[in-house]
Design an enzyme around this catalytic site. Structure first.
Site, PDB file in Angstrom:
ATOM      1  N   SER A 157       0.838  -1.194   0.000  1.00 54.11           N
ATOM      2  CA  SER A 157       0.000   0.000   0.000  1.00 54.11           C
ATOM      3  C   SER A 157       0.869   1.238   0.000  1.00 54.11           C
ATOM      4  CB  SER A 157      -0.908   0.015   1.239  1.00 54.11           C
ATOM      5  OG  SER A 157      -0.125   0.080   2.414  1.00 54.11           O
ATOM      6  N   GLY A 159       2.106   3.162  -2.118  1.00 53.58           N
ATOM      7  CA  GLY A 159       3.221   3.302  -3.049  1.00 53.58           C
ATOM      8  C   GLY A 159       4.441   2.474  -2.730  1.00 53.58           C
ATOM      9  N   GLU A 277     -10.675   4.687  -4.665  1.00 49.23           N
ATOM     10  CA  GLU A 277      -9.726   5.485  -5.424  1.00 49.23           C
ATOM     11  C   GLU A 277      -9.984   5.312  -6.918  1.00 49.23           C
ATOM     12  OE1 GLU A 277      -5.769   4.486  -4.169  1.00 49.23           O
ATOM     13  OE2 GLU A 277      -6.381   4.334  -2.064  1.00 49.23           O
ATOM     14  N   GLU A 290      -8.456   1.353  -6.760  1.00 48.96           N
ATOM     15  CA  GLU A 290      -8.349   0.522  -5.573  1.00 48.96           C
ATOM     16  C   GLU A 290      -9.407   0.933  -4.560  1.00 48.96           C
ATOM     17  OE1 GLU A 290      -4.377   0.799  -4.046  1.00 48.96           O
ATOM     18  OE2 GLU A 290      -3.480  -0.264  -5.734  1.00 48.96           O
ATOM     19  N   ASP A 297      -6.794   8.606   4.067  1.00 48.15           N
ATOM     20  CA  ASP A 297      -6.040   9.780   4.501  1.00 48.15           C
ATOM     21  C   ASP A 297      -6.475  11.042   3.752  1.00 48.15           C
ATOM     22  OD1 ASP A 297      -4.913   8.912   2.117  1.00 48.15           O
ATOM     23  OD2 ASP A 297      -2.901   8.606   2.932  1.00 48.15           O
ATOM     24  N   THR A 298      -6.838  10.930   2.473  1.00 50.27           N
ATOM     25  CA  THR A 298      -7.328  12.117   1.769  1.00 50.27           C
ATOM     26  C   THR A 298      -8.628  12.622   2.368  1.00 50.27           C
ATOM     27  OG1 THR A 298      -8.540  10.815   0.122  1.00 50.27           O
ATOM     28  CG2 THR A 298      -6.257  11.359  -0.398  1.00 50.27           C
ATOM     29  N   ARG A 380       4.559  11.863   8.490  1.00 50.71           N
ATOM     30  CA  ARG A 380       3.441  12.795   8.536  1.00 50.71           C
ATOM     31  C   ARG A 380       3.083  13.029   9.994  1.00 50.71           C
ATOM     32  NH1 ARG A 380      -0.937  10.627   4.889  1.00 50.71           N
ATOM     33  NH2 ARG A 380      -1.618   9.428   6.690  1.00 50.71           N
TER      34      ARG A 380
END
Length: 410
Positions: A157, A159, A277, A290, A297-298, A380
Site C-alpha cells: 500500500s 506506493g 480510489e 483501488e 487519509d485524503t 506525517r
C-alpha cells in the site's frame, strides 16, 4: 453485543493507532464505546486516548490471536494493512464483528483479488493489467499491456514497492523493488505483482463510500495530490464535470456493494467507510483503481467540510447506526471548497510545534497535530485544514498554515 446507547458498553479493538485511528477512537468514545488501541510502537496517537492500549506486531498470527482473546472485543476495526488476516477470519467465525468484514479486509489487501472482483465480476472499467509471479511472467505481462506501465506488489500500500517502467530494460529493477520495497516483506518470500498500463491520467479522485444498516451512500468526490503514492493535499468537493461526478459516485457504490455482498455471503455485515480510489483520464473516462476498507487519509479534509466527518461516519456505521445522504452532506457555503495539507517532518527525534497562533491567525483555518512520539527519516506529523472561495484559495490557505509553523526535531 451491547449498544453504544444502552447500558452495556460495546468493546472495540482498534488494530492500528495512528492519526486516523486517533480520530476513530474519539468518534467511538463519543458514542459510548470502550476502545483498546493496538499498534507496533509505544505512544501511538490513538493509544494516548483509548481506554487501554497494547504494543505488538499484528502481522504475527499468535500474537494477534492472544490479543483478541485477552481483550474479548465485540468489534475489531483494522486500521492498518500489516495484520494477520487469517486471525480476523477466525475472530469473525467466533461471532466477533470484523470491520467491514474479515473477507473484505483480505480482498482489499490483495490487488489481484480486488481487481478480479471489480473488473471481471462487477464490470468496472480499469486500466489494462496482468498478474505475474515471476520475472518472466512480468516481462510477458508488460509486453501485453505496453509501455509505459506500472508494477506494484499485490500485497502492499501507499506506493511501497511500486515502480513506473518505461522500457523493458527497467523490468528487472521493478521486480526487485516490488519484492524488497513492499510493506510486510519477509525474507525470500516471493510476492506476485500487478503490471498495468500507465493511464493518460488527468487527475485522481477519492469517493468516500459508507455502508451501514441503512444501505450504501457516497460523499462528494475528493481531489488530491500525491507524492510517490503518499497523500500530500486533498480538497472537497472536487470541481469536476457533473458527468464525471456522477460516474465516480456510481463506480464507488458498485464497488462497495460488490464487497458488501462478499461479506454477506460469509454472514458478515460489511459496515464502515470505504475510500474508493479512481483515475480520471484526459478523455473524461473514469476508471476504478483501488479500495481502502477504512477511512482514507485524503478524507481528513472532511473534518472541516462535512456534516459528519469520515471518522464519525465510520464509528456510527460500525456501531449499527444508519447513515443516510443527510449525514454526508457538505457544510460549506455555495462555491466554497475545503482543503487539507499534510505536514511531513524530516529528521531524527521528537518534533515540537511552535508559532501555532500565527499559523491559525486567518479565519476558516484549523490544525490537527498527531503527537506521534518520534520522527525517523520523514513522517506525517500533522495536517492543516482550510476553507476557501475556490480550490486554489482553499489549498493556498491550508498551505499557508503549514508554512507558518515552526517545527523543530531533535
Amino acid at each position: 453485543m451491547g449498544s453504544p446507547l444502552g447500558e452495556s458498553r460495546t468493546r472495540v479493538l482498534l488494530l492500528g493507532a495512528g492519526e486516523l485511528g486517533r480520530e476513530i477512537t474519539i468518534a467511538l468514545m463519543r458514542l459510548g464505546a470502550w476502545v483498546c488501541a493496538a499498534d507496533s510502537y509505544e505512544g501511538a496517537p490513538a493509544a494516548q486516548l483509548a481506554h487501554e492500549h497494547r504494543v505488538l506486531d499484528m502481522s504475527q498470527p499468535q500474537l494477534l490471536n492472544n490479543l483478541i482473546h485477552e481483550v474479548a472485543p465485540d468489534i475489531i476495526i483494522p486500521e492498518v494493512e500489516a495484520i494477520a488476516t487469517g486471525e480476523l477470519a477466525r475472530a469473525a467465525a467466533a461471532g466477533i464483528q470484523v470491520v467491514p468484514s474479515s473477507d473484505i479486509a483480505a480482498i482489499c489487501m490483495d490487488r489481484e483479488r480486488l481487481r478480479v472482483l471489480a473488473h471481471e465480476r462487477l464490470g468496472l472499467p480499469t486500466t489494462p493489467y496482468r498478474f505475474a509471479g515471476s520475472l518472466e511472467e512480468l516481462r510477458s505481462g508488460a509486453g501485453t499491456v505496453g509501455y509505459p506501465c506500472v508494477v506494484k506488489p499485490i500485497m502492499s500500500s501507499s506506493g511501497h514497492g511500486q515502480s513506473v517502467v518505461r522500457t523493458a530494460q527497467e523490468l528487472d529493477a521493478a521486480w526487485t523493488e516490488a519484492q524488497t520495497g513492499r510493506r510486510a516483506a519477509h525474507g525470500d518470500e516471493i510476492s506476485r505483482v500487478i503490471v498495468e498500463a500507465l493511464a493518460p491520467l488527468a487527475y485522481e479522485l477519492t469517493v468516500l463510500t459508507v455502508s451501514s444498516s441503512a444501505g450504501v451512500v457516497t460523499c462528494e468526490p475528493i481531489g488530491q495530490v500525491q507524492d510517490h503514492g503518499d497523500y500530500r493535499e486533498s480538497w472537497q468537493p472536487a470541481v469536476v464535470d457533473p458527468a464525471v461526478r456522477d460516474t465516480a459516485r456510481r463506480i464507488a457504490s458498485t464497488a462497495v456493494l460488490g464487497l458488501v455482498q462478499e461479506a454477506n455471503r460469509s454472514g458478515e455485515r460489511g459496515w464502515g467507510v470505504f475510500g474508493v480510489e479512481l483515475f480520471v483520464l484526459h478523455s473524461g473516462a473514469v476508471l476504478f483503481n483501488e479500495v481502502s476498507p477504512r477511512p482514507h487519509d485524503t478524507g481528513m479534509v472532511t473534518m472541516t467540510s462535512q456534516r459528519l466527518n469520515e471518522f464519525e461516519l465510520h464509528a456510527r456505521a460500525v456501531l449499527g447506526l444508519p447513515i443516510t445522504s443527510g449525514h454526508t452532506a457538505l457544510i460549506l457555503r455555495p462555491g466554497e471548497v475545503a482543503a487539507s495539507h499534510a505536514i511531513v517532518v524530516s529528521g531524527e527525534g521528537s518534533a515540537a510545534f511552535t508559532d501555532v497562533p500565527r499559523a491559525l491567525a486567518q479565519p476558516d483555518t484549523d490544525l490537527r497535530i498527531f503527537d506521534k512520539p518520534a520522527v525517523h527519516g520523514h513522517r506525517r506529523m500533522a495536517v492543516s485544514l482550510a476553507i476557501g472561495k475556490d480550490v486554489q484559495d482553499a489549498r493556498a490557505r491550508a498551505g499557508a498554515v503549514a508554512d507558518a509553523l515552526t517545527i523543530t526535531v531533535g
